[in-house]
Design a protein around this motif. Sequence first.
Motif, mmCIF file in Angstrom:
data_model
loop_
_atom_site.group_PDB
_atom_site.id
_atom_site.type_symbol
_atom_site.label_atom_id
_atom_site.label_comp_id
_atom_site.label_asym_id
_atom_site.label_seq_id
_atom_site.Cartn_x
_atom_site.Cartn_y
_atom_site.Cartn_z
ATOM 1 N N MET A 217 0.848 -1.194 0.000
ATOM 2 C CA MET A 217 0.000 0.000 0.000
ATOM 3 C C MET A 217 0.880 1.239 0.000
ATOM 4 O O MET A 217 1.740 1.409 0.854
ATOM 5 C CB MET A 217 -0.921 -0.017 1.221
ATOM 6 C CG MET A 217 -1.763 1.234 1.323
ATOM 7 S SD MET A 217 -3.291 1.042 2.232
ATOM 8 C CE MET A 217 -2.793 0.214 3.691
ATOM 9 N N LEU A 218 0.634 2.108 -0.981
ATOM 10 C CA LEU A 218 1.442 3.316 -1.111
ATOM 11 C C LEU A 218 1.288 4.206 0.132
ATOM 12 O O LEU A 218 0.254 4.203 0.788
ATOM 13 C CB LEU A 218 0.997 4.117 -2.335
ATOM 14 C CG LEU A 218 1.251 3.494 -3.706
ATOM 15 C CD1 LEU A 218 0.595 4.340 -4.787
ATOM 16 C CD2 LEU A 218 2.735 3.351 -3.967
ATOM 17 N N LEU A 219 2.331 4.961 0.400
ATOM 18 C CA LEU A 219 2.271 5.995 1.419
ATOM 19 C C LEU A 219 2.250 7.309 0.637
ATOM 20 O O LEU A 219 3.227 7.664 -0.019
ATOM 21 C CB LEU A 219 3.505 5.907 2.329
ATOM 22 C CG LEU A 219 3.466 6.724 3.608
ATOM 23 C CD1 LEU A 219 2.351 6.243 4.508
ATOM 24 C CD2 LEU A 219 4.806 6.628 4.334
ATOM 25 N N ASP B 185 -1.870 6.509 4.421
ATOM 26 C CA ASP B 185 -2.091 5.282 3.649
ATOM 27 C C ASP B 185 -2.935 5.542 2.402
ATOM 28 O O ASP B 185 -3.892 6.314 2.429
ATOM 29 C CB ASP B 185 -2.829 4.246 4.514
ATOM 30 C CG ASP B 185 -1.895 3.516 5.459
ATOM 31 O OD1 ASP B 185 -0.667 3.713 5.347
ATOM 32 O OD2 ASP B 185 -2.389 2.751 6.304
ATOM 33 N N GLU B 186 -2.591 4.822 1.367
ATOM 34 C CA GLU B 186 -3.298 4.917 0.084
ATOM 35 C C GLU B 186 -4.813 4.738 0.245
ATOM 36 O O GLU B 186 -5.607 5.345 -0.484
ATOM 37 C CB GLU B 186 -2.723 3.825 -0.822
ATOM 38 C CG GLU B 186 -3.268 3.740 -2.201
ATOM 39 C CD GLU B 186 -2.695 2.510 -2.927
ATOM 40 O OE1 GLU B 186 -1.676 1.966 -2.472
ATOM 41 O OE2 GLU B 186 -3.274 2.119 -3.937
ATOM 42 N N GLY C 220 6.263 3.321 -8.527
ATOM 43 C CA GLY C 220 5.317 3.766 -7.502
ATOM 44 C C GLY C 220 5.877 4.862 -6.618
ATOM 45 O O GLY C 220 5.247 5.258 -5.647
ATOM 46 N N ASP D 170 4.182 -2.013 -0.992
ATOM 47 C CA ASP D 170 4.805 -0.726 -1.324
ATOM 48 C C ASP D 170 5.109 0.098 -0.076
ATOM 49 O O ASP D 170 4.393 0.044 0.917
ATOM 50 C CB ASP D 170 3.859 0.083 -2.212
ATOM 51 C CG ASP D 170 3.786 -0.461 -3.623
ATOM 52 O OD1 ASP D 170 4.850 -0.790 -4.172
ATOM 53 O OD2 ASP D 170 2.674 -0.574 -4.155
ATOM 54 N N ASP D 171 6.140 0.913 -0.193
ATOM 55 C CA ASP D 171 6.498 1.885 0.841
ATOM 56 C C ASP D 171 6.629 1.243 2.223
ATOM 57 O O ASP D 171 6.108 1.757 3.221
ATOM 58 C CB ASP D 171 5.472 3.038 0.875
ATOM 59 C CG ASP D 171 5.602 3.942 -0.360
ATOM 60 O OD1 ASP D 171 6.718 4.066 -0.883
ATOM 61 O OD2 ASP D 171 4.578 4.498 -0.793
ATOM 62 N N TYR E 71 5.361 -1.307 3.721
ATOM 63 C CA TYR E 71 4.130 -1.705 4.403
ATOM 64 C C TYR E 71 4.142 -3.226 4.458
ATOM 65 O O TYR E 71 4.120 -3.886 3.421
ATOM 66 C CB TYR E 71 2.937 -1.182 3.612
ATOM 67 C CG TYR E 71 1.595 -1.419 4.253
ATOM 68 C CD1 TYR E 71 1.149 -0.609 5.290
ATOM 69 C CD2 TYR E 71 0.749 -2.422 3.796
ATOM 70 C CE1 TYR E 71 -0.098 -0.799 5.861
ATOM 71 C CE2 TYR E 71 -0.504 -2.625 4.357
ATOM 72 C CZ TYR E 71 -0.918 -1.808 5.392
ATOM 73 O OH TYR E 71 -2.154 -1.988 5.950
ATOM 74 N N ARG F 78 3.851 -0.209 9.166
ATOM 75 C CA ARG F 78 4.570 0.698 8.264
ATOM 76 C C ARG F 78 5.910 0.982 8.940
ATOM 77 O O ARG F 78 5.935 1.498 10.068
ATOM 78 C CB ARG F 78 3.753 1.971 8.071
ATOM 79 C CG ARG F 78 4.331 2.932 7.087
ATOM 80 C CD ARG F 78 4.077 2.540 5.644
ATOM 81 N NE ARG F 78 2.703 2.795 5.234
ATOM 82 C CZ ARG F 78 2.295 2.705 3.972
ATOM 83 N NH1 ARG F 78 3.139 2.352 3.016
ATOM 84 N NH2 ARG F 78 1.035 2.932 3.656
#
Lengths: 84, 933
Positions: free
Chosen positions: A1-3, A13-14, A76, B196-197, B199, B220
Amino acid sequence: MLLIPCPWCGPRDEAEFHYGGQAHVAYPADPAALSDEEWARYLFFRDNPKGRFAERWSHTAGCRRWFTLTRDTATGVFESEAGA
Amino acid sequence: MTSRRREGVAGETLRFRYDGRDYEGLRGDTLAAALLANGVRAVVRSGGLGRPRGIYASWTEEPNALVQIEEPFPEPMLQATTVELYDGLVATGLGGRGRLADRPDPARYDAVHAHCDVLVVGAGPAGLAAATAAAASGARVILADDRPAAGGCLPDTGETVDGVSGTTWAAGMLAELAGRPEARVLPRTTVFGYYDDNYLVAVERREEGAASRERIWRIRARRVVLATGAHERPIAFAGNDRPGVMLAGAARAYANRYGVLAGRRAVVFTTGDGAYDAARDLAAAGVEIAAVADVRRDAHALDEALAVAGPLAGTEVLTGHVVTGVGSAPDGSVASVTVSGPSGEREIEADLLLVSGGWNPVVHLFSQSGGALRFDEELHAFVPGEAAQAVEVAGAARGVYTLAGCLEDGVATGTRAAEAAGFRVPPHPVPAAERVTALPSGRLWLVPADDYETHFVDLQREVTVADVMRATGAGLRSVEHVKRYTTAGTAHDQGKLFGVLTSAVVAHATGVEIGDLGTTTFRAPYAPVSFAALAGRDRGMLHDPVRVTSLHGWHAAHGALFENVGQWKRPWYYPRPGEDMETAVLRECRAVREGAGAMDASTLGKIDVQGPDAAEFLDRLYTNMMSTLKVGAIRYGVMCRADGMVFDDGTVMRLAEDRFLATTTTGNAAAVLDWMEEWLQTEWPSLRVYCTSVTEHWATVALAGPRSREVLAGLAPGLAVDAASFPFMTWRDAEVAGIPARVCRISFSGELAYEINVNAWDGLALWEAVVGTGVVTPYGTETMHVLRAEKGYPIIGQDTDGTVTPADLGMDWVVSKKKADFVGKRSHARADTSRPDRKHLVGLLPEDPGLLLPEGAHLVATSRLPEPPVRALGHVTSSYRSAALGRTFALALVSGGRERIGERLYVPLGGDPVPVTVTHHVLYDPEGARRDG
């Protein structure tokens, strides 16, 4: 999940965001003056690059503000944290 | 019963039942350890071939020993090697598929969101060293480990650190972390996904008595240290699936960690030095080592060293030898091992065959993170290459296989990670361990043979080297393709042990280097995770919010059935005793058309639009003119997307020069507010307008029917209700039943009607007053639908589908010709939106007046269906029985529909298409005579 770096709230959080597609596609100043093809281009045509892409996000589950970020669609990774 | 427990091992005895037989084990055992201790060798039968299978490994990499837990709660597909034994456990072996529970799960599952500076995955020597070094800096550290106790492989190998046993040292490290307020240790927690990132998602299996059974951790992390260790690698040889064939390290783990001997007399088959340590420990524990078959021809140095002293003194080392066959006992387990090499071929009696084909670093999470893998020619293994995220790998997970090396690497990596996260790590001592030097390992994936039918490369999916060669023989070259063709690597273990071996066999068969061929993609989850854990508390009532109005309790108490509209519960209809839905709805319809009815309309979306530019803003979004609306008046409006298609509709009332209240459809309220915000923020930031959702502030009662004026007059004596004083499409503030209210004269049924709006907390009092007059019948959404359809009012989203313009709905009147622009206007001038064959909203009357057309049914031109393809002219969007019309009717979108009025079309319903007549979409009171009562 993108930040995602929201320019108002900081990194979140995305799942809190809504994606808004390509940025800088302005509503035409005078739609009536456009040909059908020009209008269709505004309505239906968007870029789909592999790499740098300026895109719109809305922090729907947070401050509810729209902003623009540039992201590398291959990795990303967001390029800048500045809103536009 | 055969006890294979080492002498002197004792503990709390636990009773359990496996495959219908009763056994005893010790607390601390896994189910696999307890089975081995009881001499159970063939624990399952394979699903396809029915071959007996034994325990192959000692932890989550186990390919064979799948079990179904029967008691206390049925759980399928668990690994016997990871199930902690408890008293009263009942389990059966599974060859293939498991069985889901036949009863609701009484356990609770939870989720935790966590943030940290450094996440360390794995509490082996490297992970403990990394976590303690990072935590010394004051950084927030999470150490997650999938085993019940920290130490990684130390309890398996029995090695010492800082002069004490590995287990004691690990306990000391945990005590040190417990003294760090920012450090958190999560035992029994498997990190299974790396997204991603940084997580990462983990599942924690909590101890008995905890508030929940399992917990999902969503973490995270600024930096991640992967200290996930290495898996020992099997070798493909004939009969390598027999019970009694076991990884050398696994047999060592059973002996040292659980005090269980996996056999009595063993042959060791190895490509490197590691198996000698296992053999030495097993020999010391009482297992006779019959011989060591070492594939290396230059292993003589070892041979000589072994001959001197220690438990392996005198053990025969067969250098340059491989295992070419396995003889079996009646139960299918190993009875003898055939070895071949320079000395020829020999059959050696043994009940245990310990295999060590080298080690594969556990690179799963690193690979999931996007990191590249490279093949290390000295280690003969894939190791982490360039990272794609803020992650580092420590210890055996990157190919550092000595204990001293892992400790050193762990301290260095933990220090680097904490410093990269912005912390300063004080000088940290490296724990001391014995330094050993090893001979280079040999490389052997596959023992050559004439017949590869029992050289297994996936024990669970029962894929052999022969299957892989059939795949490559069919022309497949990619490991991904071979995986899908053969199913190798697709079982619960996802090829943890055999995946790289499969790649090697493909490389061998296609004549390429394994480093060039690569592996299949590592995907989450690393280990199986139950859906119950992933769902957590988001189940049942908590799965999705349920929204109810302030009148809900009344509806429920009066027998209403409810319809889901978005997240809202709306009363559908109110059946009286003995009534079915059809009877109840016809009665409610008649009541509204002939007397008076009341409906809870509180769920309609309501948006307060304020600001000096509010009128200009609404002019741009609605198709019709809103700026000309007078204060005190109401206008119906339609919004389109830029493509010209109808998006939502509702009424707009002007409360003041700079203030409007816009209503939306129930299901679309949030989308309309988002839509308004998007335009305000991204296109028209200069407009001074604020939009606020006020849906839940108001309770709304729709009062409809010819007697509604009389009812309102009785409840609101201060309000002039005659048609001249209170005309259609206006609103008035008044007291209704003593409650401050805003009354609107609008109608969604064609009858004289009002919508009475009050504060939500006054809703019930108002409703009870209205219904308490005794002349008002409560009606639900079904009646509302029938009444509006009789009038041809479309429901956006039911009679439209995102391809319908206002003109298609016959609503040209709602589209302003005066405005220079509004969202969607330009699209209405496209050639496509004026095509004569566009689908129009029309009415349909089935020729059989009792036939109710199914919504969604298609319309065709002919009474007999031609050969396919058949062109459908459109479809039924709404269909009801009408009390007012005394028959059934429908609305439909029909190609060129307005030009077909009066035509007969057909609806195929399975048998002969049934005839229907196309009509205007307004079927009831087309002249609007009933609006003013």
